[in-house]
Design a protein around this motif. Structure first.
Motif, PDB file in Angstrom:
ATOM      1  N   UNK A  56      33.072  89.858  52.637  1.00 25.47           N
ATOM      2  CA  UNK A  56      33.572  88.438  52.461  1.00 25.47           C
ATOM      3  C   UNK A  56      32.200  87.429  52.643  1.00 25.47           C
ATOM      4  N   UNK A  57      31.202  87.617  53.334  1.00 26.45           N
ATOM      5  CA  UNK A  57      30.254  86.827  53.620  1.00 26.45           C
ATOM      6  C   UNK A  57      29.216  86.859  52.478  1.00 26.45           C
ATOM      7  N   UNK A  58      29.551  87.665  51.276  1.00 25.04           N
ATOM      8  CA  UNK A  58      28.463  87.532  50.415  1.00 25.04           C
ATOM      9  C   UNK A  58      28.480  86.212  49.695  1.00 25.04           C
ATOM     10  N   UNK A  59      29.461  85.331  49.225  1.00 25.42           N
ATOM     11  CA  UNK A  59      29.485  84.166  48.829  1.00 25.42           C
ATOM     12  C   UNK A  59      29.204  82.968  49.848  1.00 25.42           C
ATOM     13  N   UNK A  60      29.388  83.184  51.077  1.00 25.53           N
ATOM     14  CA  UNK A  60      28.999  82.131  52.171  1.00 25.53           C
ATOM     15  C   UNK A  60      27.476  82.009  52.544  1.00 25.53           C
ATOM     16  N   UNK A  95      22.870  88.130  53.656  1.00 19.66           N
ATOM     17  CA  UNK A  95      23.086  89.381  53.093  1.00 19.66           C
ATOM     18  C   UNK A  95      22.074  89.891  52.591  1.00 19.66           C
ATOM     19  N   UNK A  96      21.031  89.202  51.778  1.00 18.92           N
ATOM     20  CA  UNK A  96      19.909  89.836  51.480  1.00 18.92           C
ATOM     21  C   UNK A  96      19.021  90.440  52.633  1.00 18.92           C
ATOM     22  N   UNK A  97      18.756  89.812  53.681  1.00 21.64           N
ATOM     23  CA  UNK A  97      18.086  90.277  54.728  1.00 21.64           C
ATOM     24  C   UNK A  97      18.765  91.452  55.549  1.00 21.64           C
ATOM     25  N   UNK A  98      20.157  91.511  55.543  1.00 15.20           N
ATOM     26  CA  UNK A  98      20.906  92.524  56.020  1.00 15.20           C
ATOM     27  C   UNK A  98      20.545  93.936  55.492  1.00 15.20           C
ATOM     28  N   UNK A  99      20.623  93.638  53.937  1.00 19.37           N
ATOM     29  CA  UNK A  99      20.322  94.786  53.026  1.00 19.37           C
ATOM     30  C   UNK A  99      18.916  95.398  53.384  1.00 19.37           C
ATOM     31  N   UNK A 100      18.075  94.556  53.518  1.00 21.41           N
ATOM     32  CA  UNK A 100      16.572  94.967  53.790  1.00 21.41           C
ATOM     33  C   UNK A 100      16.508  95.691  55.312  1.00 21.41           C
ATOM     34  N   UNK A 151      29.073 101.524  50.009  1.00 20.27           N
ATOM     35  CA  UNK A 151      29.934 100.839  48.788  1.00 20.27           C
ATOM     36  C   UNK A 151      29.991  99.387  49.183  1.00 20.27           C
ATOM     37  N   UNK A 152      29.758  98.741  50.076  1.00 23.84           N
ATOM     38  CA  UNK A 152      29.583  97.331  50.503  1.00 23.84           C
ATOM     39  C   UNK A 152      28.372  96.816  49.671  1.00 23.84           C
ATOM     40  N   UNK A 153      27.172  97.444  49.926  1.00 25.12           N
ATOM     41  CA  UNK A 153      25.986  96.967  49.459  1.00 25.12           C
ATOM     42  C   UNK A 153      26.042  97.136  47.842  1.00 25.12           C
ATOM     43  N   UNK A 154      26.273  98.166  47.585  1.00 21.65           N
ATOM     44  CA  UNK A 154      26.485  98.320  46.009  1.00 21.65           C
ATOM     45  C   UNK A 154      27.205  97.501  45.179  1.00 21.65           C
TER      46      UNK A 154
END
Length: 457
Positions: free
Chosen positions: A169-173, A178-183, A204-207
């Motif tokens: 849910x933090x995608x929009x917040x 989120x970008x740095x977490x994926x990296x 699944x979350x990242x995709x």
């Protein structure tokens, strides 16, 4: 600072920690008025270590420990402080002074508290803390970023089943976080062993994040002043290299994992075997979906690099990182035996070829075809890869690139219809070019046209 320390020693642990934050706020607020990037003096740093991280100042003194309730209350105090502080510059410098590694004995306590603070911020959606953590991930050596990523994955993927939805849910917040977490997660899970294959919930979350808005993985790059030479030992500007590694290595890594489970002497039951096959099938579809999104992001990059005057000067996918990836593919191919893993090897090489061609065409990967031939010479034969390293149909060379680099190949050459896919790009769903490849998910995707992405909300 000695007077402040004597005052703090008379307080209980929680009120002392709150008082330290108060004094730091005053100290840095005044410092920022005279210097844009104030340095943390020895005095404030020692107060932080003693009263927040419970590291005793005197040598040989027993370490203090907060009980679980006190630790939770401390995290709440810190969360509230960052939420209530209205000046972003003060928030950033306080967060940095709290959690930037110092190379001393306080670092373990510092990292443990950081992991719990960011985990709490995710749970209660404290955006200021997540934004501070995003900047911290950008400015901190990768070895520490990976530790924070592991703590969050443990909390939201391993400890409590179903809690991944909270992280989702933090995608929009906080898209920047989120970008740095994926990296950082792609740096942690490099598929070099079965233990370093990303958990299916995390995948699944990242995709889902990237497929909803592919621009997410460019946020740090688009919002950061960039020099042509990036610092060594830190996270990359985008997770593109890590995501390409995931997509390319996944078929071989999952095959290796399956082979290991069959050779351990305990064959699985039919139910367990069917369940594992279903999970693998789901994961392979997710990697296929991710691969398509990565290629579409790469196609956006040329415009962004040109806007920033970095086309031909900055390789967002460093060639030095492509070399070990190719070596890993070669090693895995030999280990699995081409006779038993021909489909997986072909899929991995097809994805590698597609990623290399689109990355070179967009200016994200800077190398010559001779460099590519040398690196890929030991890989198993693959028609698509041979086509890529032989070079595309020639078109006018981009003026910013030196001779010998890949020319611009976004649009089909003259004489080809606009709907005909380039042979090294994913085929349009209506015209599958490779039956062995899993079907790509349906998205608007026409070679030669800009990908119509939605703005981040």
């Amino acid at each position: 600072m000695s007077d402040i320390r004597h005052s703090l020693l008379r307080r209980d642990a929680l009120s002392a920690a709150k008082e330290v934050l108060y004094h730091l706020d005053i100290y840095f607020s005044s410092q920022l008025q005279s210097a844009p990037l104030p340095l943390v003096d020895k005095g404030p740093a020692e107060l932080l270590e003693e009263f927040l991280f419970q590291v005793p100042k005197e040598r040989g003194a027993p370490a203090k420990r907060l009980n679980s309730l006190q630790e939770l209350q401390l995290l709440e105090i810190m969360c509230n402080y960052f939420q209530e502080q209205t000046k972003d510059s003060v928030r950033q410098i306080i967060f940095s002074s709290l959690f930037s590694p110092q190379g001393n004995k306080a670092d373990d306590s510092r990292m443990a508290l950081l992991g719990k603070l960011v985990s709490m911020a995710v749970a209660v959606c404290r955006v200021p803390v997540l934004e501070c953590a995003a900047f911290w991930l950008q400015r901190t050596p990768a070895v520490y970023c990976v530790r924070l990523a592991r703590a969050l994955v443990d909390d939201y993927c391993n400890l409590v089943p179903g809690s991944i939805q909270t992280l989702k849910q933090i995608f929009s917040a906080s898209p920047r976080f989120c970008c740095q977490f994926i990296t950082s997660v792609t740096a942690l899970y490099d598929l070099s062993s079965d233990d370093l294959i990303p958990p299916s919930d995390l995948l699944e979350l990242i995709v889902s994040w990237i497929f909803e808005d592919p621009r997410l993985i460019l946020i740090t790059f688009l919002n950061t002043p960039i020099a042509a030479n990036l610092p060594i030992g830190f996270l990359e500007l985008t997770p593109l290299t890590g995501l390409i590694r995931w997509c390319v290595k996944a078929p071989l890594a999952y095959k290796r994992k399956k082979k290991a489970s069959l050779s351990n002497g305990h064959p699985p039951s039919k139910t367990a075997k069917d369940s594992a096959a279903g999970d693998d099938r789901d994961c392979h579809q997710l990697y296929s979906k991710l691969h398509l999104s990565v290629l579409q992001v790469l196609m956006m990059l040329q415009g962004h690099l040109t806007e920033k005057n970095l086309y031909g000067r900055l390789g967002l996918i460093p060639f030095d990182h492509v070399v070990p990836l190719v070596e890993e593919i070669n090693r895995l191919s030999d280990e699995l035996n081409p006779l038993n893993a021909s489909k997986e090897i072909e899929l991995a090489l097809d994805r590698l070829a597609q990623a290399l061609q689109v990355a070179m065409a967009s200016g994200a990967l800077l190398c010559t075809r001779d460099d590519l031939r040398t690196v890929c010479s030991r890989l198993p034969h693959n028609n698509l890869l041979q086509l890529v390293i032989s070079g595309p149909v020639q078109q006018p060379t981009h003026g910013a690139l030196p001779p010998g680099f890949y020319p611009h190949i976004h649009t089909p050459p003259l004489g080809y219809p606009a709907h005909a896919a380039h042979p090294a790009l994913p085929a349009h769903p209506a015209h599958p070019a490779h039956p062995a490849l899993p079907a790509h998910p349906v998205q608007t995707f026409i070679p030669g046209m800009t990908f119509p992405y939605r703005p981040i909300r």
